[in-house]
Design a protein around this motif. Structure first.
Motif, PDB file in Angstrom:
ATOM      1  N   LEU A 190       0.831  -1.171  -0.107  1.00  0.00           N
ATOM      2  CA  LEU A 190      -0.060  -0.066  -0.144  1.00  0.00           C
ATOM      3  C   LEU A 190       0.916   1.113   0.004  1.00  0.00           C
ATOM      4  O   LEU A 190       0.741   2.286  -0.633  1.00  0.00           O
ATOM      5  CB  LEU A 190      -0.836  -0.053   1.066  1.00  0.00           C
ATOM      6  CG  LEU A 190      -2.034  -0.939   1.329  1.00  0.00           C
ATOM      7  CD1 LEU A 190      -2.786  -1.107   2.554  1.00  0.00           C
ATOM      8  CD2 LEU A 190      -3.128  -0.278   0.134  1.00  0.00           C
ATOM      9  N   LEU A 191       1.955   1.320   0.932  1.00  0.00           N
ATOM     10  CA  LEU A 191       2.905   2.482   0.664  1.00  0.00           C
ATOM     11  C   LEU A 191       3.361   2.832  -0.523  1.00  0.00           C
ATOM     12  O   LEU A 191       3.922   3.965  -0.794  1.00  0.00           O
ATOM     13  CB  LEU A 191       3.803   2.137   1.902  1.00  0.00           C
ATOM     14  CG  LEU A 191       3.634   2.223   3.445  1.00  0.00           C
ATOM     15  CD1 LEU A 191       4.569   1.887   4.166  1.00  0.00           C
ATOM     16  CD2 LEU A 191       2.910   3.583   3.558  1.00  0.00           C
ATOM     17  N   GLY A 192       3.459   1.589  -1.261  1.00  0.00           N
ATOM     18  CA  GLY A 192       4.228   1.850  -2.347  1.00  0.00           C
ATOM     19  C   GLY A 192       3.216   2.801  -3.607  1.00  0.00           C
ATOM     20  O   GLY A 192       3.602   3.148  -4.643  1.00  0.00           O
ATOM     21  N   VAL A 193       1.962   2.431  -3.470  1.00  0.00           N
ATOM     22  CA  VAL A 193       1.107   3.081  -4.435  1.00  0.00           C
ATOM     23  C   VAL A 193       0.705   4.600  -4.190  1.00  0.00           C
ATOM     24  O   VAL A 193       0.653   5.147  -2.934  1.00  0.00           O
ATOM     25  CB  VAL A 193      -0.304   2.217  -4.133  1.00  0.00           C
ATOM     26  CG1 VAL A 193      -1.354   2.948  -5.274  1.00  0.00           C
ATOM     27  CG2 VAL A 193      -0.190   1.017  -4.370  1.00  0.00           C
ATOM     28  N   GLU A 194       1.294   5.163  -4.979  1.00  0.00           N
ATOM     29  CA  GLU A 194       1.286   6.836  -4.960  1.00  0.00           C
ATOM     30  C   GLU A 194      -0.064   7.509  -4.357  1.00  0.00           C
ATOM     31  O   GLU A 194      -0.112   8.279  -3.643  1.00  0.00           O
ATOM     32  CB  GLU A 194       1.596   7.631  -6.143  1.00  0.00           C
ATOM     33  CG  GLU A 194       2.199   8.900  -6.013  1.00  0.00           C
ATOM     34  CD  GLU A 194       2.537   9.640  -7.203  1.00  0.00           C
ATOM     35  OE1 GLU A 194       3.383  10.390  -7.315  1.00  0.00           O
ATOM     36  OE2 GLU A 194       1.971   8.984  -8.442  1.00  0.00           O
ATOM     37  N   SER A 195      -1.272   6.780  -4.778  1.00  0.00           N
ATOM     38  CA  SER A 195      -2.644   7.458  -4.635  1.00  0.00           C
ATOM     39  C   SER A 195      -2.965   7.166  -3.401  1.00  0.00           C
ATOM     40  O   SER A 195      -4.033   7.400  -2.962  1.00  0.00           O
ATOM     41  CB  SER A 195      -3.587   6.939  -5.681  1.00  0.00           C
ATOM     42  OG  SER A 195      -3.521   5.626  -5.745  1.00  0.00           O
ATOM     43  N   VAL A 196      -2.225   6.175  -2.380  1.00  0.00           N
ATOM     44  CA  VAL A 196      -2.548   5.893  -1.111  1.00  0.00           C
ATOM     45  C   VAL A 196      -2.131   6.477  -0.179  1.00  0.00           C
ATOM     46  O   VAL A 196      -0.757   6.664  -0.179  1.00  0.00           O
ATOM     47  CB  VAL A 196      -2.542   4.298  -1.262  1.00  0.00           C
ATOM     48  CG1 VAL A 196      -2.580   4.113   0.454  1.00  0.00           C
ATOM     49  CG2 VAL A 196      -3.549   3.523  -1.916  1.00  0.00           C
ATOM     50  N   TRP A 197      -2.728   7.008   0.786  1.00  0.00           N
ATOM     51  CA  TRP A 197      -2.256   7.384   2.164  1.00  0.00           C
ATOM     52  C   TRP A 197      -2.544   6.396   3.179  1.00  0.00           C
ATOM     53  O   TRP A 197      -3.700   6.307   3.541  1.00  0.00           O
ATOM     54  CB  TRP A 197      -2.735   8.814   2.354  1.00  0.00           C
ATOM     55  CG  TRP A 197      -2.124   9.582   3.596  1.00  0.00           C
ATOM     56  CD1 TRP A 197      -2.955   9.602   4.754  1.00  0.00           C
ATOM     57  CD2 TRP A 197      -1.070  10.058   3.851  1.00  0.00           C
ATOM     58  NE1 TRP A 197      -2.053  10.019   5.729  1.00  0.00           N
ATOM     59  CE2 TRP A 197      -0.929  10.223   5.114  1.00  0.00           C
ATOM     60  CE3 TRP A 197       0.285  10.256   3.002  1.00  0.00           C
ATOM     61  CZ2 TRP A 197       0.172  11.005   5.868  1.00  0.00           C
ATOM     62  CZ3 TRP A 197       1.207  11.096   3.412  1.00  0.00           C
ATOM     63  CH2 TRP A 197       1.136  11.447   4.760  1.00  0.00           C
TER      64      TRP A 197
END
Ligand code: ATP
Ligand code: MG
Length: 404
Positions: free
Chosen positions: A27-34
């Motif tokens: 999840l941390l690697g997905v730019e659109s995810v905080w």
């Protein structure tokens, strides 16, 4: 690309470290995810979710299915607008059904695969509508998908790299865009030269790491140019070309789509499997030709070959480069008749600006911002991105009016 509005704030609960850590890293690697919250106890999670008010919660079931399913039922009541993603190593119909009946919107099997997660995030984004400051309701679906363009030539030296690089830099001028150029002219490509970049990584590194590819690694593999354009270059060593398979490319394109608003491919002229894969995955294929016989004849042959591929011909936009040059002995009208498809754009012959920019290793917007070539390619970039003003100008300038 992701303004705060586009970010999906996620809270996860998973009592087991061994599954929580990989999921969190993914999840941390997905730019659109905080990643808003990260909880290891089912019984604390309701409070966590209330306090952090995430856009999405992820509930891992396997530590204790009964507790996890109860939590999901509770979440549906307490936070009715927050979609729930359930994850479990048990992917049988019964387990999935249980989770969905409890109130989960989506289900993924452990270990979670990045592509599936991205698709799932996209879907959950669409189910959740938001109301902006002006009270206007926008569904999550309004966040535009990325646009993928393949630039393909009708013979060597027609201007593919010049067009790909400059269109890319022009689109990247809009700070809302996040643009990547992938050099798929695997043997002899020179997009890195045109941008004077000395990249640390190439497509070969990405291919070598394809099994454990995540967004962080992938984004790090691209070099950023001062214009804002990111470049993934072709392999340095010729022998590394064989490392790059079409399924690698498919995976890379799929992942890049999640991080970049625009992808541009500079293709080879050899119709390799990677070229074909890139064109299949593209939304738009820019077919670059010049007003001379061999180029136009190849354009016809290529369109004919594309005819056997579902939906390919419809994606093609014909670009005539170097209009007004010495060797353009064929009229635009004749060219259009021969090709049997409207000419979408004409780029003027502008030897001084084009060659100067290439030799300097800088895009036209920096080297010759007033040149005819730059103005044409800027308007082309705008038109491709659907900017209405550019379209209007284009009409006024009569690009399509080849009077009989
Ligand atoms: N509109 C133009 N006016 C004048 N010269 C141009 C124009 N477009 C491209 N050129 C010149 O044509 C040459 C070939 O261009 P470019 O390398 O972009 O083509 P290509 O299709 O990528 O070639 P290759 O087959 O080697 O990949 C370059 O020297 C470039 O400066
Ligand atoms: Mg080229």
């Amino acid at each position: 690309m992701s303004s705060m509005k586009d970010v999906q704030r996620v809270a996860i609960v998973d009592p087991s470290d061994s599954t929580r850590d990989p999921l969190r890293n993914l999840l941390l690697g997905v730019e659109s995810v905080w990643l808003e919250a990260d909880c290891s106890r089912y019984e604390f999670f309701i409070d966590v979710a209330r306090q952090s008010s995430p856009d999405l919660v992820v509930v891992a079931l396997d530590a204790d299915h009964t507790k996890a399913l109860q939590l999901i039922q509770q979440l549906v009541v307490e936070c009715p607008n927050v979609p729930i993603l359930a994850v479990s190593a048990r992917g049988d119909g019964q387990s999935i059904l249980q989770a969905l009946r409890a109130g989960a919107k989506e289900f993924l099997t452990q270990p979670v695969v990045l592509e599936e997660l991205l698709v799932c995030l996209q879907r959950l984004r669409q189910t959740r509508g938001t109301t902006d400051a002006n009270g206007v309701f926008t569904s999550g679906a309004s966040k535009s998908e990325s646009m993928v363009m393949a630039v393909v030539g009708t013979r060597g030296g027609v201007g593919c790299t010049s067009l790909a690089v400059n269109i890319g830099c022009n689109i990247a001028q809009d700070k809302a865009n996040n643009v990547a150029l992938i050099d798929l002219d695997l043997a002899l490509g020179d997009a890195d030269v045109a941008l004077d970049l000395m990249p640390d990584y190439t497509l070969a590194d990405v291919a070598l790491n394809i099994e454990r590819l995540d967004m962080t690694f992938l984004r790090r593999s691209l070099s950023k140019h001062a214009s804002g354009l990111s470049l993934l270059p072709h392999p340095v060593q010729m022998e590394d070309i064989s490392l790059i398979h079409e399924d690698h490319l498919q995976r890379v394109i799929g992942l890049l789509r999640a991080s970049y608003s625009h992808l541009i491919f500079d293709l080879s002229k050899r119709f390799t499997p990677t070229d074909m894969t890139a064109m299949r995955m593209a939304d738009v294929v820019l077919l670059v030709a010049q007003l001379e016989l061999s180029s136009l004849r190849n354009a016809v042959r290529m369109l004919h070959a594309f005819g056997t591929e579902d939906g390919m011909v419809e994606k093609v936009k014909v670009i005539i480069n170097r209009v007004g040059g010495d060797d353009s002995d064929i009229s635009l009208k004749k060219a259009e008749e021969t090709i049997g498809k409207p000419i979408y754009w004409q780029v003027p012959n502008d030897f001084k600006a084009m060659l100067g920019a290439r030799n300097a290793g800088v895009p036209l917007l920096e080297h010759a911002p007033k040149s005819r070539a730059h103005i044409s390619l800027l308007q082309l970039a705008n038109a491709l991105c659907g900017k209405a003003e550019a379209e209007k100008k284009k009409e006024k300038r009569g690009f399509f009016s080849f009077s009989k």
